[in-house]
Design a protein around this motif. Structure first.
Motif, PDB file in Angstrom:
ATOM      1  N   MET A 143      46.247 -57.208  88.037  1.00 62.42           N
ATOM      2  CA  MET A 143      45.387 -57.507  86.900  1.00 62.42           C
ATOM      3  C   MET A 143      44.408 -56.357  86.621  1.00 62.42           C
ATOM      4  N   LEU A 144      43.846 -55.787  87.681  1.00 63.97           N
ATOM      5  CA  LEU A 144      42.948 -54.647  87.498  1.00 63.97           C
ATOM      6  C   LEU A 144      43.701 -53.451  86.913  1.00 63.97           C
ATOM      7  N   ALA A 145      44.942 -53.235  87.366  1.00 60.34           N
ATOM      8  CA  ALA A 145      45.742 -52.120  86.843  1.00 60.34           C
ATOM      9  C   ALA A 145      46.085 -52.327  85.371  1.00 60.34           C
ATOM     10  N   LEU A 146      46.507 -53.536  85.015  1.00 60.87           N
ATOM     11  CA  LEU A 146      46.916 -53.823  83.634  1.00 60.87           C
ATOM     12  C   LEU A 146      45.739 -53.818  82.665  1.00 60.87           C
ATOM     13  N   SER A 147      44.553 -54.124  83.172  1.00 62.83           N
ATOM     14  CA  SER A 147      43.366 -54.178  82.299  1.00 62.83           C
ATOM     15  C   SER A 147      42.696 -52.820  82.147  1.00 62.83           C
ATOM     16  N   GLY A 148      43.101 -51.837  82.967  1.00 61.82           N
ATOM     17  CA  GLY A 148      42.467 -50.527  82.928  1.00 61.82           C
ATOM     18  C   GLY A 148      41.174 -50.463  83.722  1.00 61.82           C
ATOM     19  N   PHE A 149      40.906 -51.501  84.514  1.00 62.68           N
ATOM     20  CA  PHE A 149      39.656 -51.607  85.266  1.00 62.68           C
ATOM     21  C   PHE A 149      39.850 -51.189  86.722  1.00 62.68           C
ATOM     22  N   LYS A 150      41.021 -50.694  87.067  1.00 61.85           N
ATOM     23  CA  LYS A 150      41.420 -50.522  88.466  1.00 61.85           C
ATOM     24  C   LYS A 150      40.674 -49.374  89.153  1.00 61.85           C
ATOM     25  N   PRO A 151      40.558 -49.460  90.501  1.00 66.74           N
ATOM     26  CA  PRO A 151      40.079 -48.305  91.267  1.00 66.74           C
ATOM     27  C   PRO A 151      41.115 -47.188  91.229  1.00 66.74           C
ATOM     28  N   HIS A 152      40.654 -45.962  91.411  1.00 64.77           N
ATOM     29  CA  HIS A 152      41.527 -44.782  91.285  1.00 64.77           C
ATOM     30  C   HIS A 152      42.124 -44.444  92.651  1.00 64.77           C
ATOM     31  N   PHE A 153      43.438 -44.675  92.798  1.00 65.76           N
ATOM     32  CA  PHE A 153      44.105 -44.430  94.071  1.00 65.76           C
ATOM     33  C   PHE A 153      45.213 -43.389  93.963  1.00 65.76           C
ATOM     34  N   ASP A 154      45.454 -42.830  92.781  1.00 66.34           N
ATOM     35  CA  ASP A 154      46.561 -41.887  92.603  1.00 66.34           C
ATOM     36  C   ASP A 154      46.238 -40.493  93.124  1.00 66.34           C
ATOM     37  N   SER A 155      44.954 -40.136  93.126  1.00 66.62           N
ATOM     38  CA  SER A 155      44.520 -38.799  93.540  1.00 66.62           C
ATOM     39  C   SER A 155      43.025 -38.872  93.836  1.00 66.62           C
ATOM     40  N   CYS A 156      42.436 -37.755  94.175  1.00 68.74           N
ATOM     41  CA  CYS A 156      40.996 -37.725  94.444  1.00 68.74           C
ATOM     42  C   CYS A 156      40.232 -37.997  93.153  1.00 68.74           C
ATOM     43  N   VAL A 157      39.311 -38.953  93.194  1.00 71.92           N
ATOM     44  CA  VAL A 157      38.570 -39.333  92.003  1.00 71.92           C
ATOM     45  C   VAL A 157      37.585 -38.257  91.571  1.00 71.92           C
ATOM     46  N   SER A 158      37.276 -37.336  92.469  1.00 72.44           N
ATOM     47  CA  SER A 158      36.321 -36.272  92.155  1.00 72.44           C
ATOM     48  C   SER A 158      36.989 -35.010  91.629  1.00 72.44           C
ATOM     49  N   CYS A 159      37.965 -34.487  92.380  1.00 74.26           N
ATOM     50  CA  CYS A 159      38.592 -33.221  91.976  1.00 74.26           C
ATOM     51  C   CYS A 159      39.983 -33.392  91.372  1.00 74.26           C
ATOM     52  N   ALA A 160      40.517 -34.629  91.394  1.00 75.77           N
ATOM     53  CA  ALA A 160      41.849 -34.950  90.858  1.00 75.77           C
ATOM     54  C   ALA A 160      42.977 -34.334  91.683  1.00 75.77           C
ATOM     55  N   GLY A 161      42.634 -33.790  92.852  1.00 77.41           N
ATOM     56  CA  GLY A 161      43.654 -33.198  93.699  1.00 77.41           C
ATOM     57  C   GLY A 161      44.433 -34.244  94.476  1.00 77.41           C
ATOM     58  N   ARG A 162      45.584 -33.824  95.005  1.00 73.65           N
ATOM     59  CA  ARG A 162      46.438 -34.710  95.788  1.00 73.65           C
ATOM     60  C   ARG A 162      45.758 -35.029  97.120  1.00 73.65           C
ATOM     61  N   ILE A 163      45.887 -36.286  97.525  1.00 70.99           N
ATOM     62  CA  ILE A 163      45.337 -36.697  98.822  1.00 70.99           C
ATOM     63  C   ILE A 163      46.350 -36.343  99.912  1.00 70.99           C
ATOM     64  N   ALA A 164      45.986 -35.391 100.757  1.00 73.88           N
ATOM     65  CA  ALA A 164      46.913 -34.945 101.789  1.00 73.88           C
ATOM     66  C   ALA A 164      46.519 -35.447 103.173  1.00 73.88           C
TER      67      ALA A 164
END
Length: 251
Positions: free
Chosen positions: A142-163
């Motif tokens: 529901m959070l993902a579909l509403s656009g309200f979701k936490p950011h888990f795809d990459s770093c929320v600060s630098c947008a870099g890949r989480i390694a």
């Protein structure tokens, strides 16, 4: 006033004056809206549904242009989810679903995917012996579909890949990589399995997600992170979550 028919799930209901009722509905075609049912409390036979919270109905209403409160002229019950109401734990989870939709979704912003998700989850909740997985999937999807979701795809600060080791920041609303961890000193470590589970649930269908295995450690962290994220960004704790937490302590 144009007249419309749509499917609706009841999010909330409240008495209005001596005879009427106001309901908050989440509809398939119009998103979240409020409706007035005149005279239903003194003449309940005028409507074919009692409009209990979380019930699934066909609704006919007159859409007013100068107000957010519309006039409901007919309502036919499709499913009352009686089996859910027989369990206090399941009823508590159902309450969380309704309150979360009411808190996150904007008025009259159609999102048919959220409607379908809510309906699927209610149907599954009615029959499953494992309701905890249903409510976890519902919150994440529901959070993902509403656009309200936490950011888990990459770093929320630098947008870099989480390694390496990631940390979760409530205030920034997502993951921080090792390089950016100092951007929020209150951020906390998070299991990679928790991150993978959230991303999997976001990207897959509700039915496929039901087959996902979650070990107790991951389940506990998922619940903690989701509830903390909601409390922080909604600036309140869901009342229904408080009630459920008390029920689970005494179960």
């Amino acid at each position: 006033m144009p007249i419309h028919k749509t499917e609706a799930i009841v999010l909330r209901r409240m008495d209005f004056r001596e005879t009427s009722l106001i309901v908050d509905l989440y509809t398939r075609d119009f998103g979240k809206l409020s409706g007035l049912l005149k005279g239903i409390r003194t003449e309940p036979d005028k409507f074919a549904s009692a409009l209990e919270v979380s019930s699934y109905n066909d609704v006919i209403f007159y859409k007013k242009n100068n107000t957010s409160l519309h006039l409901v002229s007919a309502c036919d019950l499709k499913d009352n989810f009686f089996n859910i109401r027989q369990s206090m734990i399941k009823a508590g989870m159902m309450g969380i679903m309704m309150e979360l939709i009411g808190s996150v979704m904007q008025p009259e912003d159609k999102n048919e995917e959220v409607f379908n998700l809510a309906l699927e989850c209610l149907k599954e909740l009615a029959g499953t012996p494992s309701p905890e997985k249903v409510i976890t999937i519902f919150k994440i999807k529901m959070l993902a579909l509403s656009g309200f979701k936490p950011h888990f795809d990459s770093c929320v600060s630098c947008a870099g890949r989480i390694a390496g080791q990631a940390k979760f920041s409530l205030s920034l609303g997502g993951l921080l990589c090792e390089k950016c961890a100092s951007k929020d000193l209150s951020s906390r470590s998070i299991f990679r399995g928790t991150i993978a589970s959230i991303l999997y649930i976001e990207k897959n269908t509700f039915r496929n997600n039901l087959n996902l295995g979650l070990n107790p450690q991951i389940k506990k962290e998922l619940e903690m992170i989701l509830n903390a994220f909601l409390n922080f960004h909604l600036e309140k704790e869901l009342k229904s979550q408080k009630v459920l937490n008390k029920l689970l302590l005494t179960a």
